[in-house]
Structure formats: structure tokens, C-alpha cells
Design an enzyme around this catalytic site. Structure first.
Site, short mmCIF file in Angstrom:
data_model
loop_
_atom_site.label_atom_id
_atom_site.label_comp_id
_atom_site.label_asym_id
_atom_site.label_seq_id
_atom_site.Cartn_x
_atom_site.Cartn_y
_atom_site.Cartn_z
N LYS A 402 36.90 33.01 49.50
CA LYS A 402 37.12 32.05 48.41
C LYS A 402 37.77 30.76 48.91
CE LYS A 402 37.27 35.54 44.80
NZ LYS A 402 36.74 36.61 45.67
N ARG A 537 34.52 32.88 34.50
CA ARG A 537 35.94 32.66 34.23
C ARG A 537 36.41 31.38 34.92
NH1 ARG A 537 38.30 38.21 36.36
NH2 ARG A 537 36.92 37.59 38.06
#
Length: 624
Positions: A402, A537
Site C-alpha cells: 500500500k 472505502r
């Protein structure tokens, strides 16, 4: 015992009649009752001494059959001796007819006694296994000794709610043969078995699940709606017996895991053996596995640092039980607290540091950027700076995919931490210590705290629905043990400043993952458990990456580890940026803080987040 003696008396009588050609008048005028009574008395003593009567018939085995043969033979031998010493001289019996009677009786009595047990056992198992329609029809994968032991264990358990239909195998030499009273079928015929016998479950020994052929077989079972159960190999059974609690549903991890990773244990041992090793985040998913694997290499000491008291306590108990001879120190502390971390280093002087402490949940960090910066940036800086000050030889940081072209706060803070760690290689602050700073970067780990798999499992147990953010979202997955193995291996390769990237295999579509988990539970997607799409999200993107733009990789001696060739920023520029970032953090101005993060990491583009407006402003300024 009474039934056996009745059979023996009948058998001897019948044998006597046969030998004397059923001449009842001659037989009854002779000593028939004495001969029969004497044999039954001897047989009763022998059988009692050999404890033939104590075996439970439904559990009779080959050994029990041999004992029956032995008792019949011993009874005949003793009777022959008594006959020659006492019966023949006194009653003038015919030796030939007496010997012939014993021979016929041995064959008849032993056969009937064995057939009785086999018949009773068969009737018992038919009643318990086939007459009860509520039992689940199961097949067992394989036909080796483990598979046979599983069948016997299931049949011998009164609580087992399974009826074993047979074995399935791909060994052509065994197919259509019988073992333990049931047929071995070709695995390709599994669909036919499901139709014919209504097979509901397949049982497999779980130590074989790394074989590609078995994974294909398991995928086929799921496609047919057959639930897959796993049992440990026989040497792991409790007290040598299979406990029903050991029969578990197949885990999705078993389908996703790849072939076992081969690591250079010699190099790892050279790095760790006899060293003082610090693991931050030691109570977390990755940190706790690092601790367990490091302990196998006999370090001088392992320091377990975490702020989570209860998980750290559980970890302490487990480590002390499994590795009583290795010194372990529990240190409760927050990596954001410099003074507390200073005490840790001054007390123990760690030689190797594995830095796994971090905040990792993307949506939560998107709402709390200040805490993400304090832990992932400031906390990492504290541990790295103290490693230099106290002469740590090697610092290995656990990062994430990430951090690559980040779209969220969490990933960006990890990228900033990577940048800082890399900048330390040629910095003036590291000249005297020469600490080797190494970064490892990989994707999601299966079954880690708060990951998608435990959440899906909980949703399935509640009856659904399973919530997936987007139909096309994909992620890379790796098991915790293999991720840690590669972390340790990468740690031995690094000379400082490298970012090691792990081969994560092919990305997995989360929707496919959910469907497989529903089928593993023996349920049908959209029928028993619905899948609901909730939307991405905050900070979440559809596809994760392992390389930033402009990065490329170099191979290493390990096929699953590559070195990312990234831009290394000068230490002075990095420390100025981070100092400003931390000052903004103390001012509690989130927009200014995130804006600075975007300045440090230009590829940080927010997605599904309130901070997207900062990218829009930046674009407008760039256009002007």
C-alpha cells in the site's frame, strides 16, 4: 464367554458325529459326554486365560482373529496331551478317531467363532452407519494408511455423524479395489458418487494440501457442492486417537497457499544465532510470527516490544512454554515514546531489529491521519535513530504494497517511513554505527488480525451477508509464515538501503475469495449466503501494486525476492521534510498535514477520501 462355550460344545459334538458317521446308538453307548465335557472344560480355561471373552466384538481386529485361532489350537493341543495320558489308557479310546475329531473341531470351531464376530461387527456397522439416514455420506481422499486410519476412527466413534462410502484416489493401481470393506473410486467419478450416494463431504489429511493436484481436486469438490473437511495426520492425533474436534472445515488459506518456500537457513542462523534480537509489534500477526521463527535460530536474547498488554502476555506464555532455554524479555512500550524506547535500547543493546509495529487499517487511518503519522513515521524514526545510536548491526522494516503509488494515509505514512529508512544508508549520522537498514515490502497476509478472511468467516457464521467493497477489487495474498520466512531471508541479503519485494503470486479477486469461503462452509453463494457490494472505502483502490512508477527490480539468489531500484533521497532533504511534517502534526491541522504528505510523496493521490480536494487544488495550481 457362554456363547463361545456353547459354540465350542456344538462344534466338538458335530465333529464327533461326523467322524463316527452319525451312528448315534454307538456314540451314546460310548464316552461321548466325557470327551465333550473334558474338551469344553479345557477350552474354557484356555479362553479365560487368553481373555478371549474381554474383547468388544464391534472392535474386533485381525489380532483378535489370530487369538481365536491360538486358543483353538492350544485347546486341541492340551486336550490331545490329556487324552494320551489319561483318556486313551483308561477308556481305551481309538486314537485315530480322537485325532480326527480334534482336527475337524479345530477347523469348525475357529471358523464359526471368527464368522460370529465378523457378522456381529458387520451388522453393528450397518445399523450405525447405513440405517441412520441423518448421517452424512463422506468419501476419504487417498487410500494410504492415513486414510484407512481415518475410516476406522470414524466408524469406531459413536458420536461421528459420518457414513464412509469409500475412498477416492488417482492411483490407477488401486482404483476399483477394496480396502477395509469399501471401494476405492477414481476421483474423476466424484460427481457420480455424489448423485448415487448423495456424498456431502470429502475428508482429506491436511498435511498434503500443498500439492497442486490436491488443490485442483478441492476446487472440483467446491464446484460440485461437496464440503471439504481436513484432519491432521495420525501422528498428531490426541493420545493416538482421532478426536472429532480435530475434524475441521477446509480453510481458504489451504487453497491459496503455494509450494513451501525454500530459505537459506544457514545465512539466517548466521545473522541471528547468539545475537540480541528486538521485535517491535511483537504481539501482532507478523511480529509474533517473527518472534517464533527467530527463536528457532537460538539467539542470545529476544526482546518482545509492544503496547498491547494482553496479547503480549499470551505471547510470553507461549514463548516460555515452547522455548524455555532461550532468554526472552517482555517490554511494554509505545514506539512513539522516545524516552521509553531509549530505555529499551540502553537496557538491552539489540544487535538485530525487526520493526513490525505499525498502524495498518486503511479506513481507520484515513480518519485519523495524525495517529498514522505518529506511529508509522515518528515511531519508525525513533527505532531507526536509536538503532544507529546504540550500534545495532541490522534494522529490517516490514512495509506494505500500500506504500506503492499510495491512495491513502496509511500507505503514504509507510512510504515516508521507507524513504527515511533508505536515506540513512549514506547519511552522516550512520557513519560510526554503519547500521544496515533494510525494507521488505509485501501484500496482505492470510488470517492476520482484522484481515478480510476472519471478517468473512464471522459473516458466514452469522448467516451472511458477506460484504465486499467492489466486484472487481483484487489483492495479493501470502500466508503469515511464508511472509516472515522471506523477511528473515531478505534480512540476510541486505547491505543497506534496499527495498526487497516479495513474489506474491497472482492477485486474487475478493469476490472469488468470498464465493470459495461460502462453498467451503458447505453453503451456496446467493442462496444460503448473499454477497453485498458496499462500495470502496476511504483510501481504498481496486488494485494494489508492488512497484512505484519509475521503479524496476533486480533479481536475487532467491526466486521469490527481488530488489526494487528506487530513487534514494538525500538524508538532509528527508529529515527537513519529516521535521516539518511532525511539526504540522503537533498543530492538529489535518489538511496541512496531509498536504505536506502529498508534497513528500508526489504520487500520493487520494481515492474515496475527503482529502481528494487537496489533489484538485494542486491540479488547479499546476494548471495556473
Amino acid at each position: 464367554m457362554i456363547l463361545d462355550l456353547f459354540i465350542i460344545a456344538w462344534s466338538f459334538s458335530t465333529s464327533y458325529f461326523i467322524v463316527h458317521r452319525f451312528e448315534f446308538s454307538t456314540i451314546l453307548r460310548g464316552y461321548f459326554f466325557i470327551y465333550t465335557g473334558l474338551y469344553v472344560a479345557i477350552a474354557a480355561i484356555v479362553m479365560y486365560a487368553m481373555r478371549i471373552h474381554t474383547g468388544l466384538i464391534r472392535y474386533s481386529s485381525t489380532r483378535d482373529m489370530l487369538r481365536i485361532f491360538g486358543s483353538a489350537f492350544a485347546s486341541s493341543l492340551i486336550y490331545a496331551c490329556v487324552a494320551y495320558i489319561w483318556v486313551v489308557p483308561r477308556l481305551r479310546a481309538d486314537e485315530f478317531t480322537l485325532n480326527l475329531t480334534l482336527l475337524v473341531n479345530f477347523s469348525v470351531s475357529s471358523t464359526i467363532l471368527i464368522l460370529l464376530r465378523a457378522a456381529v461387527k458387520s451388522i453393528f456397522f450397518y445399523i450405525t452407519n447405513y440405517s441412520n439416514t441423518q448421517k452424512s455420506a463422506v468419501v476419504i481422499y487417498g487410500s494410504d494408511n492415513n486414510a484407512i486410519l481415518i475410516k476406522q476412527a470414524l466408524e469406531n466413534s459413536a458420536k461421528a455423524n459420518f457414513s464412509v462410502i469409500g475412498f477416492v484416489d488417482d492411483n490407477t493401481d488401486k482404483i476399483n479395489k477394496e480396502i477395509s470393506g469399501v471401494m476405492i473410486y477414481n476421483f474423476n467419478k466424484l460427481s457420480n458418487l455424489k448423485k448415487k450416494y448423495k456424498v456431502e463431504k470429502l475428508i482429506i489429511v491436511n498435511n498434503h494440501l500443498d500439492e497442486a493436484e490436491k488443490k485442483i481436486a478441492l476446487e472440483e469438490c467446491l464446484a460440485l457442492g461437496i464440503q471439504v473437511l481436513t484432519v491432521p495426520p495420525a501422528d498428531q492425533w490426541i493420545y493416538g486417537k482421532l478426536n472429532l474436534s480435530q475434524i475441521k472445515d477446509l480453510k481458504i488459506e489451504d487453497l491459496l497457499q503455494r509450494k513451501p518456500i525454500k530459505i537459506d537457513t544457514t545465512s539466517i542462523s548466521r545473522d541471528i544465532y547468539g545475537k540480541r534480537v528486538l521485535v517491535t509489534g511483537a504481539a501482532g500477526s507478523i511480529g509474533s510470527e517473527i518472534v517464533k521463527q527467530v527463536l528457532h535460530y537460538n539467539p542470545a536474547m529476544v526482546i518482545l516490544c509492544d503496547q498491547a498488554e494482553s496479547p503480549l502476555h499470551e505471547m510470553q506464555l507461549e514463548v516460555e512454554e515452547k522455548f524455555p532455554d532461550i532468554v526472552t524479555k517482555i517490554f511494554i512500550g509505545d514506539i512513539r515514546n522516545y524516552q521509553r524506547m531509549y530505555k529499551l535500547f540502553s537496557d538491552f543493546y539489540p544487535e538485530v531489529v525487526y520493526h513490525a509495529a505499525a498502524y495498518k487499517h486503511v479506513p481507520m487511518m484515513e480518519e485519523n491521519p495524525a495517529e498514522a503519522v505518529r506511529t508509522n513515521v515518528l515511531g519508525t524514526k525513533h527505532i531507526a535513530d536509536l538503532s544507529i545510536e546504540f550500534g545495532t548491526k541490522k534494522f529490517v522494516m516490514v512495509s506494505t504494497d500500500k506504500a506503492v503509488n499510495p491512495s491513502n494515509i496509511m500507505g503514504t505514512t509507510k512510504r515516508i517511513a521507507e524513504i527515511y529508512i533508505q536515506s540513512l544508508k549514506n547519511s552522516t549520522v550512520n557513519i560510526t554505527s554503519d547500521t544496515h537498514f533494510i525494507t521488505t515490502r509485501f501484500g496482505n497476509v492470510l488470517g492476520s488480525n482484522g484481515s478480510v478472511i476472519p471478517r468473512f468467516q464471522a459473516q458466514i457464521q452469522k448467516g451472511g451477508p458477506i460484504t465486499v467493497t467492489h466486484p472487481e477489487i483484487t489483492r495479493y495474498f501470502m500466508t503469515i509464515p511464508e511472509a516472515v520466512q522471506l523477511v528473515l531471508e531478505a534480512g540476510t541479503m541486505g547491505t543497506g538501503g534496499e527495498i526487497f519485494i516479495f513474489d506474491m503470486g497472482e492477485p486474487v479477486k475478493i469476490t472469488d475469495l468470498a464465493i470459495k469461503m461460502i462453498k467451503i462452509a458447505g453453503l451456496q453463494p446467493d442462496k444460503d449466503i448473499k454477497i453485498v457490494y458496499t462500495g470502496l472505502r476511504p483510501g481504498e483502490k481496486l488494485y494494489e501494486e508492488l512497484l512505484n512508477q519509475g521503479e524496476h527490480t533486480l533479481p536475487t539468489h532467491h526466486e521469490k525476492i527481488k530488489i526494487s531500484k528506487v530513487i534514494v533521497y538525500p538524508y538532509q532533504d528527508v529529515i527537513e521534510d519529516i521535521t516539518e511534517l511532525l511539526e504540522l502534526n503537533d498543530q492538529n491541522c489535518e489538511e496541512a498535514l496531509v498536504n505536506k504528505m502529498k508534497e513528500i510523496v508526489p504520487e500520493f493521490i487520494s481515492k474515496n477520501s475527503e482529502f481528494e480536494k487537496l489533489d484538485t487544488k494542486r491540479d488547479i495550481v499546476a494548471q495556473e
